[in-house]
Motif scaffolding. Structure first.
Motif, PDB file in Angstrom:
ATOM      1  N   THR A 132      -9.169   4.325   0.181  1.00  0.00           N
ATOM      2  CA  THR A 132      -8.494   5.552   0.596  1.00  0.00           C
ATOM      3  C   THR A 132      -7.451   5.970  -0.425  1.00  0.00           C
ATOM      4  OG1 THR A 132      -8.733   4.728   2.828  1.00  0.00           O
ATOM      5  CG2 THR A 132      -7.356   6.657   2.547  1.00  0.00           C
TER       6      THR A 132
ATOM      7  N   TYR B 226     -10.555  -1.073   2.734  1.00  0.00           N
ATOM      8  CA  TYR B 226     -10.613   0.312   3.200  1.00  0.00           C
ATOM      9  C   TYR B 226      -9.408   1.106   2.702  1.00  0.00           C
ATOM     10  CZ  TYR B 226     -10.433   4.268   6.392  1.00  0.00           C
ATOM     11  OH  TYR B 226     -10.352   5.523   6.917  1.00  0.00           O
ATOM     12  N   VAL B 227      -8.205   0.564   2.898  1.00  0.00           N
ATOM     13  CA  VAL B 227      -7.033   1.342   2.456  1.00  0.00           C
ATOM     14  C   VAL B 227      -7.011   1.458   0.944  1.00  0.00           C
ATOM     15  CG1 VAL B 227      -5.620   0.877   4.474  1.00  0.00           C
ATOM     16  CG2 VAL B 227      -5.448  -0.624   2.525  1.00  0.00           C
TER      17      VAL B 227
ATOM     18  N   TYR C  97       0.832  -1.195   0.000  1.00  0.00           N
ATOM     19  CA  TYR C  97       0.000   0.000   0.000  1.00  0.00           C
ATOM     20  C   TYR C  97       0.874   1.255   0.000  1.00  0.00           C
ATOM     21  CZ  TYR C  97      -2.991   3.468   2.373  1.00  0.00           C
ATOM     22  OH  TYR C  97      -3.649   4.598   2.754  1.00  0.00           O
ATOM     23  N   GLU C  98       1.884   1.255   0.865  1.00  0.00           N
ATOM     24  CA  GLU C  98       2.785   2.415   0.888  1.00  0.00           C
ATOM     25  C   GLU C  98       3.539   2.536  -0.426  1.00  0.00           C
ATOM     26  OE1 GLU C  98       2.865   4.739   3.102  1.00  0.00           O
ATOM     27  OE2 GLU C  98       1.467   3.686   4.418  1.00  0.00           O
TER      28      GLU C  98
ATOM     29  N   SER D  23     -17.259   2.824   7.654  1.00  0.00           N
ATOM     30  CA  SER D  23     -15.984   3.389   7.207  1.00  0.00           C
ATOM     31  C   SER D  23     -15.796   3.151   5.719  1.00  0.00           C
ATOM     32  CB  SER D  23     -14.818   2.763   7.969  1.00  0.00           C
ATOM     33  OG  SER D  23     -14.929   3.012   9.333  1.00  0.00           O
ATOM     34  N   ILE D  24     -16.084   1.919   5.292  1.00  0.00           N
ATOM     35  CA  ILE D  24     -15.922   1.588   3.880  1.00  0.00           C
ATOM     36  C   ILE D  24     -16.960   2.335   3.053  1.00  0.00           C
ATOM     37  CG2 ILE D  24     -16.201  -0.300   2.227  1.00  0.00           C
ATOM     38  CD1 ILE D  24     -14.681  -2.053   4.106  1.00  0.00           C
TER      39      ILE D  24
ATOM     40  N   LYS E  30     -11.483  -6.579   5.162  1.00  0.00           N
ATOM     41  CA  LYS E  30     -12.105  -5.250   5.085  1.00  0.00           C
ATOM     42  C   LYS E  30     -11.077  -4.133   5.225  1.00  0.00           C
ATOM     43  CE  LYS E  30     -16.554  -6.614   6.081  1.00  0.00           C
ATOM     44  NZ  LYS E  30     -17.813  -6.201   5.580  1.00  0.00           N
ATOM     45  N   ASN E  31     -10.070  -4.381   6.040  1.00  0.00           N
ATOM     46  CA  ASN E  31      -9.059  -3.344   6.239  1.00  0.00           C
ATOM     47  C   ASN E  31      -8.349  -3.021   4.934  1.00  0.00           C
ATOM     48  OD1 ASN E  31      -9.557  -3.103   8.968  1.00  0.00           O
ATOM     49  ND2 ASN E  31      -8.242  -4.841   9.424  1.00  0.00           N
ATOM     50  N   ILE E  32      -8.073  -4.077   4.171  1.00  0.00           N
ATOM     51  CA  ILE E  32      -7.387  -3.877   2.896  1.00  0.00           C
ATOM     52  C   ILE E  32      -8.306  -3.126   1.941  1.00  0.00           C
ATOM     53  CG2 ILE E  32      -6.185  -5.057   1.026  1.00  0.00           C
ATOM     54  CD1 ILE E  32      -4.909  -5.729   3.600  1.00  0.00           C
TER      55      ILE E  32
ATOM     56  N   ASP F 277     -20.148  -1.854   6.457  1.00  0.00           N
ATOM     57  CA  ASP F 277     -19.229  -1.101   7.298  1.00  0.00           C
ATOM     58  C   ASP F 277     -19.276   0.388   6.947  1.00  0.00           C
ATOM     59  OD1 ASP F 277     -17.087  -0.022   8.581  1.00  0.00           O
ATOM     60  OD2 ASP F 277     -15.780  -1.723   8.194  1.00  0.00           O
TER      61      ASP F 277
ATOM     62  N   ARG G  84     -15.896   5.971   2.453  1.00  0.00           N
ATOM     63  CA  ARG G  84     -14.836   6.066   1.448  1.00  0.00           C
ATOM     64  C   ARG G  84     -15.404   5.813   0.052  1.00  0.00           C
ATOM     65  NH1 ARG G  84     -11.897   9.080   3.178  1.00  0.00           N
ATOM     66  NH2 ARG G  84     -10.571   8.706   4.962  1.00  0.00           N
TER      67      ARG G  84
END
Lengths: 203, 824
Positions: B333, B329-330, B293-294, B363-364, B325-327, B361, B367
């Motif tokens: 983003t 989300y990023v 991601y970075e 948050s998702i 889900k975290n992936i 979710d 975004r």
């Protein structure tokens, strides 16, 4: 920049709080309540990032949290931190905190997740010292947990050689644990209470 | 005195508390004990007491009385004391209190202590809560420790230096020499914090950034470290799920991003390693994705090769499909961050992104919503909007406001047709009416006015919507306005686009009166609906019914509504001959680019008050945007006639349309409305006051030596300009006009208006009177202030309206012969 690290349990009772920016005491409690409110209503299968804490930070800040059994570990960070990185950091920190606390109380409970909250309560200072080696001034200092635990251990030993904060705490704790205290079922709202402190000289 | 109880005993006691009150009582008791122990200057148990205090502080009880005890602990020789003292200082002290300065000396001593842990504590405390004074005093010590070989101290010194730089940016130079060797360090902790320090310096100062690019040449060093991290085999020290020190990798990638941003050479130097990281990172675990991601963000931010960018976007596309889900989300983003630069690449993932709108979710969802709006363009607007409107329908209340304004913006930008645009906005108003921004009402009104061919259709749709639901205030307001304007079209049922509905005049009035009495209606809405009813008096035949309604509200307890009603009543009674002209349909408003939602940000309440404040009957249904349009009209650089001549339907009898135009400006001198309704405009001042007013500028004129000029002289009406340059601001010319009348009859209802090109600003003050007396028996004076910042030649267009012997007269003139002294 990490603005705050909050650990509280499933009832919102704080277990460890560390702010890297100054907030007044009542504000701190409000932030804990708000954060608990935001985090606790989320299912366990949703993502670990959350925006929308109005009291702390602003739109640039987000909450990154993990939920372990009875405890929530919440980091409030801005965009200069890697979301996924912090998530890993929380995981690593949690593991090490649990492990080192177990070492500390010299009991290796089979089900260490339940042990953890109680340990956290009784060794708040020790957890602070671990945290101090992980995060400094809102920035990640060290991620090698072995190094951290080793350094904290050395310092604890120095402390012990001076007699320590209180002798034989371990015995006391294991005694308490054997009593099998029930988890406090109440949801205590502390911030609403204003304690009158008799006016004393500041010194 | 017995020894105070131990921390763990206290905790145990507190945990036995059954109620909140019991807990409070225990804590109070303990606090009292701690205070008395503090008073006795008990050194042995001070650390124990402070530790207990910190526990209580965590629970939210006041602990500030322990602040000074922390300082005493810090000054102690024992490590136990120092440790808890510094912790207490970090938790309880605040740099806004002067107490913290007492620590400076202790910290200074401890920074030079022989035990590294004491030094570490001091560094940590300084790095957490050092104020700028402290940082100035101690920066030298920090810099020294930054050069030490002890990695435990060096890493802390690096972060402490970051804090110092944040507090006192001037001190940055001081740390520059020490940065030279930071990256040759082997210890990962030191490397990590050094990268943080270098990042901070690069971000704070462009000079540092170019120094690190050109002189220190950081990029190859960073690339080498990164390469070692990827290539190196398993090292248990730094391994996280099979990846070597992902934290350090992430930090380095972030620093590379800053170094490579808009710098060709640096970007060139890191292309290879980025490609390597992007392809070689194991992504089955969270950590791998963190690095990937970075990497993607860095690739998108620097001047990377196009192939690499495609690779990066594809990685994000893969992220979007990830189960974690975290992936996801990023991924959303970062797509949001890159959508501006690589719009088309992101477009390819549109359907996946839209699917994320349905995620559970929040948050998702948030975004995905932001990203969806970013992806809307002329080609996909219909499809995207369908999804987004569906989302607006079903989403949580917290999203509605943002979503609604997003829909408005997108619709304004890309609407394929006016009908679609109107339909979309109406849909938003019906589904999320209470969440829309307050300016959406005037914006929609403006949109409707300008779509002449849609009037019949719109009014019919709105009427139907009104029958369904009168609780959504913005919708009701727009509907009232439209029915007022286009009620005739509604009743005649000449809508081509949709099956016409049969409505009678009485039914329409029933609905509007229903709004007036409904307790769902806001006061503003009632105003809209009363005005609509009034407007219908010229469009419908049932004038008597309207008169009745209007007179009823003349005694309304709502002052605003009452005022309106009283004014309208006066219009019926005294000025009935002008009523048709005054209640004319609103002219088409010219939409300027700046006239969008960003400019008019008024709440509904304010909107209403602007309409009401002016208190001229002609302003009846003016939306607030009208005022802006008029300003544009008046200020137009091109010479726009003051009157819009594009109104062939205007009755010859009255100058109503100009008043319509100008109504909001409260330029004054409106045709005589009910006298009570114009308290803000001094129209009937006694003549002697005017004389005094007029003589003063004259006197000043002589003083400043700008000759007066005759601006207009026709049909017996003569207008003279007197000049005066304002003293405090030479850019302002103050012009006093004197209107005199040499004919044998008075000129009544006299209104003087002026317009200047856009480079000027004009302020028209109230006239002394609206009657120019006959036979030069008096003057009407009015002051104009012209701001001319560019000192250009003054030009002005003036418009005069007055009634002479009962018939209205109006004339336009251009004034170009201003004396140079008035503008130079």
């Amino acid at each position: 920049m990490i603005k705050a690290i909050l650990i509280f349990n499933n009832h919102g009772k704080p277990r460890l709080i560390r702010f890297y920016q100054y907030f007044a005491e009542d504000m701190q409690q409000q932030i804990i309540r708000e954060t608990f409110h935001l985090v606790s209503k989320r299912d366990d299968n949703v993502c670990n990032f959350l925006e929308g804490g109005s009291l702390i930070g602003g739109s640039d800040y987000k909450l990154i949290y993990r939920h372990y059994a009875t405890l929530y570990f919440v980091f409030c960070v801005d965009s200069s931190e890697s979301e996924l990185g912090i998530l890993d950091l929380i995981q690593k920190m949690y593991e090490k905190v649990c492990l080192s606390l177990q070492v500390f109380v010299e009991t290796l409970d089979k089900c260490f997740e339940n042990v953890c909250e109680l340990d956290l309560i009784f060794h708040m200072d020790k957890v602070h010292y671990i945290l101090q080696e992980v995060v400094m001034g809102g920035m990640v200092l060290e991620t090698n947990m072995n190094e951290i635990v080793a350094q904290v251990e050395l310092q604890n030993r120095m402390e012990k050689s001076e007699g320590g904060l209180s002798a034989a705490p371990a015995r006391a704790v294991s005694a308490v644990k054997n009593m099998n205290l029930p988890e406090i079922p109440r949801n205590i709202n502390i911030g609403d209470i204003n304690i009158k402190v008799p006016s004393l000289s500041p010194f | 005195m017995p020894a105070p109880i131990r921390l763990r005993e206290l905790i145990r006691t507190i945990r036995t508390a059954r109620t909140q009150a019991e807990e409070r009582e225990m804590i109070q008791k303990e606090c009292a004990a701690i205070r008395s122990s503090f008073r006795e200057e008990d050194n042995t148990y001070r650390c124990r007491n402070v530790a207990k205090l910190l526990y209580m502080h965590m629970l939210g009880y006041p602990a500030h009385f322990g602040q000074l005890e922390c300082l005493k602990l810090i000054a102690s020789q024992k490590f136990t004391d120092k440790r808890i003292g510094y912790l207490g200082a970090m938790l309880l002290l605040d740099e806004r209190q002067d107490v913290h300065l007492l620590m400076t000396n202790c910290i200074k001593n401890d920074l030079n202590h022989s035990t590294q842990y004491v030094q570490g504590l001091a560094l940590c405390t300084l790095g957490c809560m050092g104020s700028s004074e402290m940082c100035r005093d101690l920066a030298g010590e920090v810099e020294k420790l930054l050069k030490t070989s002890n990695s435990y101290l060096r890493k802390k010194a690096a972060l402490c230096a970051v804090h110092v730089i944040r507090k006192v940016p001037e001190l940055m130079e001081m740390f520059l020499p020490a940065t030279k060797n930071l990256l040759s360090e082997k210890n990962h902790g030191v490397l990590h914090t050094s990268v943080v320090l270098l990042t901070e310096m690069c971000e704070r100062s462009p000079d540092m950034l170019s120094h690190f690019r050109k002189v220190l040449i950081l990029v190859p060093q960073l690339v080498r470290i990164l390469k070692n991290l990827i290539m190196s085999g398993y090292s248990p020290e730094h391994d996280v799920s099979g990846i070597s020190d992902p934290f350090l990798q992430v930090r380095i990638l972030r620093l590379l991003r800053i170094l490579g941003r808009s710098d060709d050479d640096s970007s060139e130097a890191m292309n290879d390693i980025l490609a390597q990281v992007a392809t070689n990172t194991e992504t089955s675990k969270n950590v791998g994705n963190a690095i990937l991601y970075e990497t993607v963000l860095t690739i998108m931010d620097i001047k990377s090769e196009s192939g690499l960018r495609v690779l990066a976007i594809n990685i994000l596309g893969r992220f979007l499909l990830n189960n974690d889900k975290n992936i996801r989300y990023v991924a959303l983003t970062s797509l949001l961050k890159t959508v501006q630069t690589d719009h088309n690449a992101v477009q390819r993932h549109r359907s996946t992104i839209v699917d994320c709108l349905k995620d559970l979710d929040v948050s998702i969802k948030r975004r995905a919503m932001e990203l969806s709006f970013a992806l809307v363009n002329g080609n996909n607007i219909r499809g995207m909007m369908k999804e987004l409107l569906y989302f607006l329908d079903s989403c949580d209340p917290e999203f509605k406001a943002d979503c609604a304004s997003g829909v408005f913006l997108a619709a304004e930008k890309y609407a394929p047709s006016k009908r679609w645009h109107i339909d979309t906005i109406m849909r938003v108003l019906t589904t999320a009416g209470s969440y829309v921004r307050d300016d959406s009402v005037p914006n929609l009104i403006q949109l409707i006015t300008n779509s002449v061919e849609m009037h019949a259709y719109t009014v019919q749709r709105l009427y139907k919507a009104l029958l369904d639901d009168i609780s959504q205030q913005p919708l009701v307001q727009v509907a009232s306005w439209c029915i007022g304007e286009y009620g005739d079209l509604l009743v005649s049922g000449q809508c081509e686009e949709e099956e016409p509905i049969q409505v009678t005049e009485d039914e329409v009035l029933d609905v509007l009166e229903g709004l007036l009495v409904s307790n769902l209606s806001a006061p503003v809405t009632r105003g809209y609906s009363l005005t609509a009813i009034m407007k219908l008096s010229t469009r419908f035949s049932s004038v008597n019914r309207i008169k009745k309604v209007v007179s009823i509200y003349g005694s309304s307890i709502d002052v605003e509504l009452q005022q309106r009603a009283v004014e309208y009543n006066a219009l019926f009674k005294k000025y009935d001959h002008m009523r048709p002209a005054l209640l004319e349909r609103m002219p088409i408003m010219e939409k300027t680019a700046t006239n969008g939602p960003s400019e008019i940000v008024q709440t509904n309440g304010e909107t209403d008050s602007t309409v009401l404040d002016t208190k001229h009957p002609p302003t009846i249904t003016q939306p607030p945007s009208q005022g802006n349009d008029l300003l544009d009209l008046l200020g137009g650089n091109d010479v726009v006639p003051v009157i819009q001549t594009s109104l062939p339907t205007k009755p010859p009898s009255a100058g109503g349309e100009l008043l319509d135009l100008l109504g909001d400006l409260s330029l004054t001198g409106a045709p005589p409305p009910a006298p009570a309704s114009v308290p803000s405009v001094p129209m009937s001042q006694p003549p002697f006051l005017l004389d005094g007013l007029s003589s003063q500028p004259l006197f000043n004129d002589i003083g400043t030596g700008i000759p007066p000029m005759t601006a207009y002289n026709k049909n017996g009406l003569k207008i003279e300009f007197m000049f005066e340059r304002s003293n405090p601001n030479p850019n302002i010319a103050v012009i006093t006009i004197h209107a005199s009348n040499s004919t044998e009859a008075d000129m009544t209802d006299f209104v003087f208006q002026a317009a200047v090109p856009k480079t000027f600003q004009l302020q028209l003050l109230s006239p002394s009177s609206n009657v120019v007396p006959a036979l030069n028996q008096g003057n009407v004076t009015q002051v104009i202030r012209v701001l001319n910042p560019q000192k250009q030649q003054l030009r002005m267009r003036i418009k005069l309206t007055y009634t002479y012997k009962g018939s209205p007269v109006q004339d336009l003139a251009e004034v170009n012969n201003f004396p140079p002294q008035s503008w130079q």
